[in-house]
Design a protein around this motif. Structure first.
Motif, PDB file in Angstrom:
ATOM      1  N   LEU A 119       0.681  -1.187   0.081  1.00 23.26           N
ATOM      2  CA  LEU A 119       0.031   0.035  -0.086  1.00 23.26           C
ATOM      3  C   LEU A 119       0.786   1.119   0.046  1.00 23.26           C
ATOM      4  O   LEU A 119       0.529   2.181  -0.855  1.00 23.26           O
ATOM      5  CB  LEU A 119      -0.959   0.075   1.196  1.00 23.26           C
ATOM      6  N   HIS A 122       2.676   2.001  -3.298  1.00 23.62           N
ATOM      7  CA  HIS A 122       1.601   2.154  -4.403  1.00 23.62           C
ATOM      8  C   HIS A 122       1.097   3.766  -4.281  1.00 23.62           C
ATOM      9  O   HIS A 122       0.085   4.416  -4.836  1.00 23.62           O
ATOM     10  CB  HIS A 122       0.291   1.482  -4.576  1.00 23.62           C
ATOM     11  N   HIS A 124      -0.433   5.472  -1.315  1.00 23.03           N
ATOM     12  CA  HIS A 124      -1.612   5.844  -0.747  1.00 23.03           C
ATOM     13  C   HIS A 124      -1.596   6.478   0.491  1.00 23.03           C
ATOM     14  O   HIS A 124      -2.704   6.902   1.160  1.00 23.03           O
ATOM     15  CB  HIS A 124      -2.229   4.340  -0.494  1.00 23.03           C
ATOM     16  N   LYS A 131       3.067  13.495   0.119  1.00 22.49           N
ATOM     17  CA  LYS A 131       3.098  11.706  -0.263  1.00 22.49           C
ATOM     18  C   LYS A 131       4.470  11.076   0.028  1.00 22.49           C
ATOM     19  O   LYS A 131       5.609  11.606  -0.745  1.00 22.49           O
ATOM     20  CB  LYS A 131       2.842  11.771  -1.684  1.00 22.49           C
ATOM     21  N   VAL A 147      -4.214   8.400   5.086  1.00 20.92           N
ATOM     22  CA  VAL A 147      -4.325   8.115   3.811  1.00 20.92           C
ATOM     23  C   VAL A 147      -4.776   9.251   2.907  1.00 20.92           C
ATOM     24  O   VAL A 147      -5.280  10.136   3.161  1.00 20.92           O
ATOM     25  CB  VAL A 147      -5.848   7.170   4.082  1.00 20.92           C
ATOM     26  N   ARG A 148      -4.127   9.069   1.524  1.00 21.55           N
ATOM     27  CA  ARG A 148      -4.449  10.308   0.712  1.00 21.55           C
ATOM     28  C   ARG A 148      -5.873  10.364   0.284  1.00 21.55           C
ATOM     29  O   ARG A 148      -6.395   9.330   0.298  1.00 21.55           O
ATOM     30  CB  ARG A 148      -3.497  10.029  -0.366  1.00 21.55           C
ATOM     31  N   ARG A 150      -7.083  11.186  -2.270  1.00 20.34           N
ATOM     32  CA  ARG A 150      -7.564  10.488  -3.641  1.00 20.34           C
ATOM     33  C   ARG A 150      -7.840   9.029  -3.275  1.00 20.34           C
ATOM     34  O   ARG A 150      -8.587   8.196  -3.788  1.00 20.34           O
ATOM     35  CB  ARG A 150      -6.606  10.635  -4.724  1.00 20.34           C
ATOM     36  N   SER A 151      -7.243   8.619  -2.444  1.00 23.47           N
ATOM     37  CA  SER A 151      -7.248   6.898  -2.107  1.00 23.47           C
ATOM     38  C   SER A 151      -8.281   6.608  -1.166  1.00 23.47           C
ATOM     39  O   SER A 151      -9.092   5.420  -1.072  1.00 23.47           O
ATOM     40  CB  SER A 151      -6.055   6.540  -1.241  1.00 23.47           C
ATOM     41  N   LYS A 152      -8.902   7.555  -0.331  1.00 31.97           N
ATOM     42  CA  LYS A 152     -10.183   7.262   0.458  1.00 31.97           C
ATOM     43  C   LYS A 152     -11.207   6.876  -0.247  1.00 31.97           C
ATOM     44  O   LYS A 152     -12.099   6.255   0.352  1.00 31.97           O
ATOM     45  CB  LYS A 152     -10.176   8.600   1.182  1.00 31.97           C
ATOM     46  N   LEU A 154     -11.243   4.808  -2.484  1.00 36.45           N
ATOM     47  CA  LEU A 154     -11.021   3.246  -2.952  1.00 36.45           C
ATOM     48  C   LEU A 154     -12.078   2.492  -2.117  1.00 36.45           C
ATOM     49  O   LEU A 154     -12.188   2.736  -1.052  1.00 36.45           O
ATOM     50  CB  LEU A 154      -9.597   2.924  -3.208  1.00 36.45           C
TER      51      LEU A 154
END
Length: 209
Positions: A119, A122, A124, A131, A147-148, A150-152, A154
């Motif tokens: 993770l 990748h 996240h 980042k 958690v970034r 944009r990843s939340k 997912l």
């Protein structure tokens, strides 16, 4: 990035103890409980008593494999622990615990350190708003792992958010489920970790080499 890609249950069988390399799956489906022998053709034969050096080597391998660190990186962590004031063995465990992949695992964002490492690789996660995709990044007290944004969105992290309330977080960390983030409150003490390791044997192993 080099990493071990073989069957992890073999590592537990080689060390003769559960290393929890598959996370919670090790509690319900453990190969070691069904087949408590060393891997290989002669694994079932009686093992000779280990020498002092052999016991030190096995302890070093047990710690290294638990955290998923290859030999060269483990040696770098040891050298850093040697430079820090205090007990070298405890310093080594603190460095390993403060790795980003381990923190992601400890905070409950992953079921195992291997999954946490993937993770992080990748991209996240952020550390202090930046980042960070380096699993070996060593955090400090006060750092915030998030958690970034944009990843939340997912599906994985949506499901994980529902599960976090059931996860126990160590006392040296804090977890903010609403923001999907965690903070490092302090360096963990040896009593905080409750790990079945004899880290002093690792120090002795490197001292004689």
């Amino acid at each position: 990035m080099a990493r071990y890609t073989g069957p992890v249950c073999k590592l537990c069988r080689r060390e003769g103890v559960k290393l929890f390399l598959k996370g919670e799956k090790c509690l319900t489906n453990c190969t070691l409980e069904r087949r408590n022998t060393r891997p290989g053709q002669h694994g079932g034969s009686r093992q000779r008593k280990l020498s002092g050096y052999g016991a030190q080597l096995r302890e070093k391998q047990k710690i290294r494999r638990t955290y998923g660190v290859l030999e060269r990186q483990f040696r770098r962590h040891y050298n850093e622990a040697l430079r820090r004031p205090g007990r070298t063995g405890e310093n080594l465990l603190q460095i390993l615990e403060m790795r980003l992949d381990n923190l992601v695992y400890r905070l409950g964002f992953a079921d195992s350190r291997a999954q946490a490492r993937q993770l992080v690789s990748h991209g996240h996660f952020e550390v202090n708003g930046r980042k960070t995709d380096i699993p070996s990044f060593v955090a400090k007290p006060g750092d915030v792992i998030t958690v970034r944004e944009r990843s939340k969105s997912l599906e994985y992290f949506k499901t994980r958010a529902l599960q976090l309330s059931q996860k126990a977080v160590p006392g040296w960390l804090s977890l903010d489920i609403a923001n999907m983030s965690g903070r490092v409150l302090s360096l963990p003490s040896r009593t905080d970790l409750e790990l079945p390791f004899e880290e002093q044997m690792v120090v002795e192993y490197y001292q004689v080499r």
